[in-house]
Design a protein around this motif. Structure first.
Motif, mmCIF file in Angstrom:
data_model
loop_
_atom_site.group_PDB
_atom_site.id
_atom_site.type_symbol
_atom_site.label_atom_id
_atom_site.label_comp_id
_atom_site.label_asym_id
_atom_site.label_seq_id
_atom_site.Cartn_x
_atom_site.Cartn_y
_atom_site.Cartn_z
ATOM 1 N N PHE A 139 -29.295 -0.146 20.999
ATOM 2 C CA PHE A 139 -28.154 -0.288 21.909
ATOM 3 C C PHE A 139 -28.032 0.939 22.799
ATOM 4 O O PHE A 139 -27.863 0.828 24.020
ATOM 5 N N VAL A 140 -28.130 2.117 22.199
ATOM 6 C CA VAL A 140 -28.019 3.370 22.948
ATOM 7 C C VAL A 140 -29.153 3.504 23.965
ATOM 8 O O VAL A 140 -28.941 3.947 25.098
ATOM 9 N N ALA A 141 -30.350 3.102 23.564
ATOM 10 C CA ALA A 141 -31.493 3.160 24.483
ATOM 11 C C ALA A 141 -31.256 2.256 25.687
ATOM 12 O O ALA A 141 -31.560 2.628 26.837
ATOM 13 N N GLY A 142 -30.702 1.079 25.443
ATOM 14 C CA GLY A 142 -30.384 0.170 26.539
ATOM 15 C C GLY A 142 -29.317 0.740 27.450
ATOM 16 O O GLY A 142 -29.411 0.655 28.680
ATOM 17 N N ALA A 143 -28.309 1.341 26.854
ATOM 18 C CA ALA A 143 -27.218 1.941 27.640
ATOM 19 C C ALA A 143 -27.746 3.079 28.510
ATOM 20 O O ALA A 143 -27.308 3.252 29.660
ATOM 21 N N ALA A 144 -28.685 3.848 27.972
ATOM 22 C CA ALA A 144 -29.257 4.965 28.730
ATOM 23 C C ALA A 144 -30.031 4.480 29.952
ATOM 24 O O ALA A 144 -30.167 5.204 30.941
ATOM 25 N N GLU A 145 -30.508 3.232 29.889
ATOM 26 C CA GLU A 145 -31.229 2.636 31.015
ATOM 27 C C GLU A 145 -30.298 1.836 31.924
ATOM 28 O O GLU A 145 -30.750 1.079 32.779
ATOM 29 N N GLN A 146 -28.995 2.018 31.705
ATOM 30 C CA GLN A 146 -27.974 1.352 32.519
ATOM 31 C C GLN A 146 -28.017 -0.173 32.398
ATOM 32 O O GLN A 146 -27.687 -0.890 33.340
ATOM 33 N N LYS A 147 -28.427 -0.656 31.238
ATOM 34 C CA LYS A 147 -28.446 -2.098 31.010
ATOM 35 C C LYS A 147 -27.026 -2.601 30.788
ATOM 36 O O LYS A 147 -26.121 -1.845 30.431
ATOM 37 N N SER A 148 -26.837 -3.892 30.973
ATOM 38 C CA SER A 148 -25.518 -4.496 30.779
ATOM 39 C C SER A 148 -25.177 -4.548 29.296
ATOM 40 O O SER A 148 -26.051 -4.370 28.430
ATOM 41 N N LEU A 149 -23.921 -4.803 29.002
ATOM 42 C CA LEU A 149 -23.482 -4.912 27.607
ATOM 43 C C LEU A 149 -24.276 -5.994 26.881
ATOM 44 O O LEU A 149 -24.741 -5.784 25.748
ATOM 45 N N ILE A 150 -24.451 -7.130 27.522
ATOM 46 C CA ILE A 150 -25.184 -8.232 26.879
ATOM 47 C C ILE A 150 -26.638 -7.842 26.631
ATOM 48 O O ILE A 150 -27.189 -8.114 25.562
ATOM 49 N N CYS A 152 -27.776 -4.805 26.181
ATOM 50 C CA CYS A 152 -27.770 -3.830 25.084
ATOM 51 C C CYS A 152 -27.605 -4.525 23.745
ATOM 52 O O CYS A 152 -28.252 -4.148 22.751
ATOM 53 N N LEU A 153 -26.754 -5.550 23.711
ATOM 54 C CA LEU A 153 -26.570 -6.321 22.479
ATOM 55 C C LEU A 153 -27.839 -7.094 22.120
ATOM 56 O O LEU A 153 -28.169 -7.236 20.934
ATOM 57 N N GLU A 154 -28.548 -7.572 23.129
ATOM 58 C CA GLU A 154 -29.812 -8.263 22.873
ATOM 59 C C GLU A 154 -30.823 -7.318 22.232
ATOM 60 O O GLU A 154 -31.505 -7.674 21.258
ATOM 61 N N PHE A 155 -30.909 -6.097 22.767
ATOM 62 C CA PHE A 155 -31.809 -5.101 22.184
ATOM 63 C C PHE A 155 -31.388 -4.795 20.746
ATOM 64 O O PHE A 155 -32.230 -4.687 19.846
ATOM 65 N N ALA A 156 -30.095 -4.644 20.544
ATOM 66 C CA ALA A 156 -29.570 -4.319 19.221
ATOM 67 C C ALA A 156 -29.874 -5.428 18.223
ATOM 68 O O ALA A 156 -30.266 -5.157 17.072
ATOM 69 N N CYS A 157 -29.709 -6.675 18.643
ATOM 70 C CA CYS A 157 -29.936 -7.804 17.742
ATOM 71 C C CYS A 157 -31.403 -7.954 17.383
ATOM 72 O O CYS A 157 -31.738 -8.305 16.238
ATOM 73 N N GLU A 158 -32.283 -7.685 18.325
ATOM 74 C CA GLU A 158 -33.712 -7.756 18.017
ATOM 75 C C GLU A 158 -34.091 -6.656 17.024
ATOM 76 O O GLU A 158 -34.847 -6.897 16.065
ATOM 77 N N ALA A 159 -33.540 -5.462 17.211
ATOM 78 C CA ALA A 159 -33.794 -4.376 16.265
ATOM 79 C C ALA A 159 -33.207 -4.714 14.895
ATOM 80 O O ALA A 159 -33.810 -4.407 13.856
ATOM 81 N N ALA A 160 -32.052 -5.357 14.901
ATOM 82 C CA ALA A 160 -31.408 -5.763 13.647
ATOM 83 C C ALA A 160 -32.242 -6.809 12.920
ATOM 84 O O ALA A 160 -32.401 -6.758 11.693
ATOM 85 N N ARG A 161 -32.775 -7.760 13.676
ATOM 86 C CA ARG A 161 -33.633 -8.797 13.079
ATOM 87 C C ARG A 161 -34.855 -8.155 12.423
ATOM 88 O O ARG A 161 -35.232 -8.510 11.297
ATOM 89 N N GLN A 162 -35.452 -7.200 13.118
ATOM 90 C CA GLN A 162 -36.595 -6.491 12.555
ATOM 91 C C GLN A 162 -36.174 -5.673 11.330
ATOM 92 O O GLN A 162 -36.951 -5.528 10.377
ATOM 93 N N GLY A 163 -34.942 -5.161 11.357
ATOM 94 C CA GLY A 163 -34.418 -4.416 10.222
ATOM 95 C C GLY A 163 -34.307 -5.283 8.980
ATOM 96 O O GLY A 163 -34.618 -4.833 7.868
ATOM 97 N N VAL A 164 -33.856 -6.512 9.166
ATOM 98 C CA VAL A 164 -33.785 -7.445 8.031
ATOM 99 C C VAL A 164 -35.180 -7.662 7.452
ATOM 100 O O VAL A 164 -35.374 -7.638 6.232
ATOM 101 N N GLU A 165 -36.152 -7.868 8.321
ATOM 102 C CA GLU A 165 -37.530 -8.060 7.859
ATOM 103 C C GLU A 165 -38.035 -6.822 7.126
ATOM 104 O O GLU A 165 -38.745 -6.920 6.126
ATOM 105 N N PHE A 166 -37.658 -5.651 7.635
ATOM 106 C CA PHE A 166 -38.076 -4.393 7.014
ATOM 107 C C PHE A 166 -37.571 -4.279 5.578
ATOM 108 O O PHE A 166 -38.270 -3.751 4.708
ATOM 109 N N THR A 167 -36.366 -4.794 5.326
ATOM 110 C CA THR A 167 -35.813 -4.675 3.969
ATOM 111 C C THR A 167 -36.646 -5.430 2.937
ATOM 112 O O THR A 167 -36.563 -5.138 1.745
ATOM 113 N N LYS A 168 -37.436 -6.386 3.396
ATOM 114 C CA LYS A 168 -38.312 -7.114 2.469
ATOM 115 C C LYS A 168 -39.461 -6.231 1.969
ATOM 116 O O LYS A 168 -40.049 -6.502 0.929
ATOM 117 N N THR A 169 -39.772 -5.187 2.726
ATOM 118 C CA THR A 169 -40.968 -4.389 2.450
ATOM 119 C C THR A 169 -40.679 -3.122 1.647
ATOM 120 O O THR A 169 -41.609 -2.370 1.336
#
Length: 208
Positions: A139-150, A152-169
């Motif tokens: 989210f912060v990386a998106g904000a630094a690139e002046q991306k919109s709130l949506i 930034c949330l898209e970036f955050a959700c993709e990272a979160a999805r990968q985070g869930v997968e990471f917990t399996k490992t």
């Protein structure tokens, strides 16, 4: 973001309630088997509280109400952790009626700090932090690139999805799942999953 905090929290609550069995099944594999049950109970209580509060309150008031309700109504570790997260997020959103990128950044940071303070956990221990911290970074990386709130949330959700997968490992080293040791490998963390579901619902709500 269009729509009120009241409506956003109602949507998040409905998502958690709808995923009650899914979250419970995840927790049954590595925990006490009550994450979905407890979270659904908590958000049912939240729905009742919000109904009595009304839809015209600012984000801070809504989140404070959610946090206090979760702490008082959710059993296990989830209530105190999520309750603290919402209470901390309420502070930078006081007086705000619309979510913007700067406020959302402060809210996420405050929520994560609250979870760390309360749970004494850190990233890499198979907890909700394995979703929330990567989501915050994205989210912060998106904000630094002046991306919109949506965006930034898209970036955050993709990272979160990968985070869930990471917990399996990784092996759980916190909470009930830590008792299983190596047997917790291959299973996704239920708390990380509920965190992801909340973020994804917020994104979908923002897209409306």
């Amino acid at each position: 973001m269009k729509g009120s905090a009241y409506e956003a929290m109602a949507a998040i609550g409905q998502t958690i309630i709808s995923n009650k069995q899914f979250l419970t099944d995840l927790d049954a594999a590595i925990g006490d088997g009550d994450h979905g049950i407890n979270m659904a109970r908590g958000f049912e209580a939240v729905a009742t509280k919000l109904l009595s509060l009304g839809p015209d309150k600012d984000i801070g008031v809504i989140l404070k109400t959610v946090g206090m309700t979760l702490i008082s109504s959710v059993g296990g570790a989830s209530g105190p952790l999520y309750g603290t997260a919402f209470l901390r997020a309420a502070s930078p959103s006081q007086g705000k009626f619309e979510l913007d990128t700067e406020t959302a950044t402060l809210m996420l940071a405050a929520a994560i700090t609250g979870i760390k303070d309360r749970g004494k956990a850190s990233r890499g221990e198979k907890t909700m932090l394995d979703v929330l911290e990567p989501a915050y970074d994205a989210f912060v990386a998106g904000a630094a690139e002046q991306k919109s709130l949506i965006e930034c949330l898209e970036f955050a959700c993709e990272a979160a999805r990968q985070g869930v997968e990471f917990t399996k490992t990784i092996v759980a080293t916190k909470g009930r799942a830590s008792y299983l040791g190596e047997r917790s490998l291959g299973h996704q963390d239920p708390g990380a999953t509920s965190s992801y579901l909340m973020l994804q619902t917020l994104l979908e709500f923002s897209r409306r």
